[in-house]
Motif scaffolding. Structure first.
Motif, PDB file in Angstrom:
ATOM      1  N   SER A  68       1.296  -1.070  -0.420  1.00 38.84           N
ATOM      2  CA  SER A  68       0.010   0.119   0.066  1.00 38.84           C
ATOM      3  C   SER A  68       1.186   1.555   0.218  1.00 38.84           C
ATOM      4  O   SER A  68       0.846   1.939  -0.535  1.00 38.84           O
ATOM      5  CB  SER A  68      -1.302   0.153   1.476  1.00 38.84           C
ATOM      6  OG  SER A  68      -1.888   0.950   1.245  1.00 38.84           O
ATOM      7  N   ALA A  69       1.727   1.212   1.007  1.00 40.96           N
ATOM      8  CA  ALA A  69       2.983   2.507   0.875  1.00 40.96           C
ATOM      9  C   ALA A  69       3.150   3.129  -0.366  1.00 40.96           C
ATOM     10  O   ALA A  69       3.747   3.799  -0.778  1.00 40.96           O
ATOM     11  CB  ALA A  69       4.260   1.885   1.868  1.00 40.96           C
ATOM     12  N   ALA A  70       3.758   1.659  -1.187  1.00 41.86           N
ATOM     13  CA  ALA A  70       4.279   1.490  -2.032  1.00 41.86           C
ATOM     14  C   ALA A  70       3.932   2.051  -3.410  1.00 41.86           C
ATOM     15  O   ALA A  70       3.775   3.107  -4.946  1.00 41.86           O
ATOM     16  CB  ALA A  70       5.213   0.275  -2.670  1.00 41.86           C
ATOM     17  N   THR A  75       8.659   6.111  -1.496  1.00 35.87           N
ATOM     18  CA  THR A  75      10.467   5.144  -2.203  1.00 35.87           C
ATOM     19  C   THR A  75      10.931   5.438  -0.964  1.00 35.87           C
ATOM     20  O   THR A  75      11.680   4.013  -1.449  1.00 35.87           O
ATOM     21  CB  THR A  75      10.679   6.261  -2.878  1.00 35.87           C
ATOM     22  OG1 THR A  75      11.669   7.035  -1.962  1.00 35.87           O
ATOM     23  CG2 THR A  75       9.494   6.527  -3.895  1.00 35.87           C
ATOM     24  N   GLY A  76      11.071   5.262   0.283  1.00 38.81           N
ATOM     25  CA  GLY A  76      12.291   4.957   1.124  1.00 38.81           C
ATOM     26  C   GLY A  76      11.134   4.273   2.673  1.00 38.81           C
ATOM     27  O   GLY A  76      10.251   4.579   3.141  1.00 38.81           O
ATOM     28  N   PHE A  91      10.164 -12.990   6.397  1.00 40.07           N
ATOM     29  CA  PHE A  91      10.978 -11.676   6.269  1.00 40.07           C
ATOM     30  C   PHE A  91      12.482 -11.197   5.071  1.00 40.07           C
ATOM     31  O   PHE A  91      11.644 -10.217   4.661  1.00 40.07           O
ATOM     32  CB  PHE A  91      11.918 -11.538   7.931  1.00 40.07           C
ATOM     33  CG  PHE A  91      11.995 -10.374   8.083  1.00 40.07           C
ATOM     34  CD1 PHE A  91      10.843  -8.699   8.224  1.00 40.07           C
ATOM     35  CD2 PHE A  91      13.568  -9.718   8.577  1.00 40.07           C
ATOM     36  CE1 PHE A  91      10.885  -7.549   8.318  1.00 40.07           C
ATOM     37  CE2 PHE A  91      13.622  -8.443   9.340  1.00 40.07           C
ATOM     38  CZ  PHE A  91      12.459  -7.427   8.637  1.00 40.07           C
ATOM     39  N   LEU A  92      13.403 -12.569   5.189  1.00 43.25           N
ATOM     40  CA  LEU A  92      13.838 -11.663   3.639  1.00 43.25           C
ATOM     41  C   LEU A  92      13.080 -11.465   2.859  1.00 43.25           C
ATOM     42  O   LEU A  92      13.521 -10.537   2.179  1.00 43.25           O
ATOM     43  CB  LEU A  92      14.809 -13.463   3.313  1.00 43.25           C
ATOM     44  CG  LEU A  92      15.804 -13.085   4.909  1.00 43.25           C
ATOM     45  CD1 LEU A  92      16.378 -14.739   4.182  1.00 43.25           C
ATOM     46  CD2 LEU A  92      16.752 -12.245   4.490  1.00 43.25           C
ATOM     47  N   ALA A  93      11.770 -12.344   2.505  1.00 42.04           N
ATOM     48  CA  ALA A  93      11.039 -12.066   1.105  1.00 42.04           C
ATOM     49  C   ALA A  93      11.059 -10.496   1.190  1.00 42.04           C
ATOM     50  O   ALA A  93      10.358 -10.247   0.012  1.00 42.04           O
ATOM     51  CB  ALA A  93       9.975 -13.239   1.403  1.00 42.04           C
ATOM     52  N   VAL A  94      10.571  -9.937   1.947  1.00 42.50           N
ATOM     53  CA  VAL A  94       9.681  -8.277   2.545  1.00 42.50           C
ATOM     54  C   VAL A  94      11.142  -7.960   2.230  1.00 42.50           C
ATOM     55  O   VAL A  94      10.802  -6.787   1.038  1.00 42.50           O
ATOM     56  CB  VAL A  94       9.238  -8.193   3.614  1.00 42.50           C
ATOM     57  CG1 VAL A  94       8.749  -7.025   3.576  1.00 42.50           C
ATOM     58  CG2 VAL A  94       8.123  -9.284   4.412  1.00 42.50           C
ATOM     59  N   LEU A  95      12.131  -8.749   2.385  1.00 43.45           N
ATOM     60  CA  LEU A  95      13.428  -6.784   2.779  1.00 43.45           C
ATOM     61  C   LEU A  95      13.843  -6.702   1.016  1.00 43.45           C
ATOM     62  O   LEU A  95      14.116  -6.341   0.648  1.00 43.45           O
ATOM     63  CB  LEU A  95      14.224  -8.172   3.345  1.00 43.45           C
ATOM     64  CG  LEU A  95      14.479  -7.581   5.146  1.00 43.45           C
ATOM     65  CD1 LEU A  95      15.355  -8.058   5.586  1.00 43.45           C
ATOM     66  CD2 LEU A  95      13.049  -6.128   5.320  1.00 43.45           C
ATOM     67  N   PRO A  99      13.066  -3.147  -1.781  1.00 41.98           N
ATOM     68  CA  PRO A  99      13.789  -2.542  -3.147  1.00 41.98           C
ATOM     69  C   PRO A  99      14.280  -2.511  -4.512  1.00 41.98           C
ATOM     70  O   PRO A  99      14.339  -1.405  -5.028  1.00 41.98           O
ATOM     71  CB  PRO A  99      15.507  -2.626  -2.931  1.00 41.98           C
ATOM     72  CG  PRO A  99      15.510  -3.373  -1.168  1.00 41.98           C
ATOM     73  CD  PRO A  99      14.038  -3.948  -1.529  1.00 41.98           C
ATOM     74  N   ARG A 100      12.626  -3.092  -5.233  1.00 38.83           N
ATOM     75  CA  ARG A 100      12.609  -3.237  -5.859  1.00 38.83           C
ATOM     76  C   ARG A 100      12.107  -1.491  -6.559  1.00 38.83           C
ATOM     77  O   ARG A 100      11.525  -0.634  -6.244  1.00 38.83           O
ATOM     78  CB  ARG A 100      11.792  -3.706  -6.975  1.00 38.83           C
ATOM     79  CG  ARG A 100      12.387  -5.442  -6.732  1.00 38.83           C
ATOM     80  CD  ARG A 100      10.975  -6.275  -7.144  1.00 38.83           C
ATOM     81  NE  ARG A 100      11.521  -7.772  -6.533  1.00 38.83           N
ATOM     82  CZ  ARG A 100      10.242  -8.907  -6.457  1.00 38.83           C
ATOM     83  NH1 ARG A 100       9.148  -9.012  -6.465  1.00 38.83           N
ATOM     84  NH2 ARG A 100      10.750  -9.543  -6.165  1.00 38.83           N
ATOM     85  N   ARG A 101      12.159  -1.501  -8.369  1.00 35.81           N
ATOM     86  CA  ARG A 101      11.931  -0.121  -8.490  1.00 35.81           C
ATOM     87  C   ARG A 101      12.607   1.488  -7.779  1.00 35.81           C
ATOM     88  O   ARG A 101      11.563   2.575  -7.700  1.00 35.81           O
ATOM     89  CB  ARG A 101      10.727  -0.440  -8.993  1.00 35.81           C
ATOM     90  CG  ARG A 101       9.924  -0.837  -9.624  1.00 35.81           C
ATOM     91  CD  ARG A 101       8.165  -0.743 -10.259  1.00 35.81           C
ATOM     92  NE  ARG A 101       8.087  -2.116 -10.198  1.00 35.81           N
ATOM     93  CZ  ARG A 101       6.659  -2.370 -10.621  1.00 35.81           C
ATOM     94  NH1 ARG A 101       6.142  -1.726  -9.691  1.00 35.81           N
ATOM     95  NH2 ARG A 101       6.084  -3.528 -11.796  1.00 35.81           N
TER      96      ARG A 101
END
Length: 140
Positions: A68-70, A75-76, A91-95, A99-101
């Motif tokens: 939702s934020a993206a 962007t940060g 959690f790694l998958a979220v991390l 950073p994409r895009r």
């Protein structure tokens, strides 16, 4: 002739419900509990403070929040993980997704669980070497 009938004082016993069938696969299938303690913004940066356990199941609310934020143009991302007690590849998958895009990610106040996960991930899945003095060889 008197034919009075009286109901018994106690009703007949009700059939006890059958206990639920339980299948024990041996694995803990209970989802962990993640809490988003706080979520604030600084311009285009989202600052999120997490606590609890983060696994594949419990990361779902976090993924939804970040998606939702993206979509809203953030962007940060700063994640304060000082109160995370357990985390795994969920959690790694979220991390890895954030950073994409061109989005930026910063982990603040990494808990021991988060540091351990990141160390293992950086070593290619092999547990990090133990530090300390090697055990002395036994002499015969």
């Amino acid at each position: 002739m008197n034919t009075s009938t009286t109901a018994p004082i106690l009703p007949p016993p009700l059939a006890a419900p059958a206990p639920p069938a339980v299948h024990d696969s041996g694995a803990d299938t209970a989802p962990g509990v993640i809490v988003i303690d706080s979520c604030t913004t600084l311009g285009a940066t989202l600052v999120v403070r997490l606590s609890g356990e983060i696994d594949h199941y419990s990361a779902t609310p976090l993924r939804a929040l970040l998606a939702s934020a993206a979509d809203d143009g953030y962007t940060g991302l700063v994640l304060d993980t000082s109160r995370v007690t357990f985390c795994d590849s969920g959690f790694l998958a979220v991390l890895r997704w954030w950073p994409r895009r061109g989005r930026r990610l910063r982990l603040a106040n990494r808990s021991p669980a988060v540091r351990r996960l990141l160390d293992v991930a950086a070593s290619g899945g092999r547990p990090p070497a133990r530090t300390g003095a090697p055990a002395a060889a036994a002499t015969s």
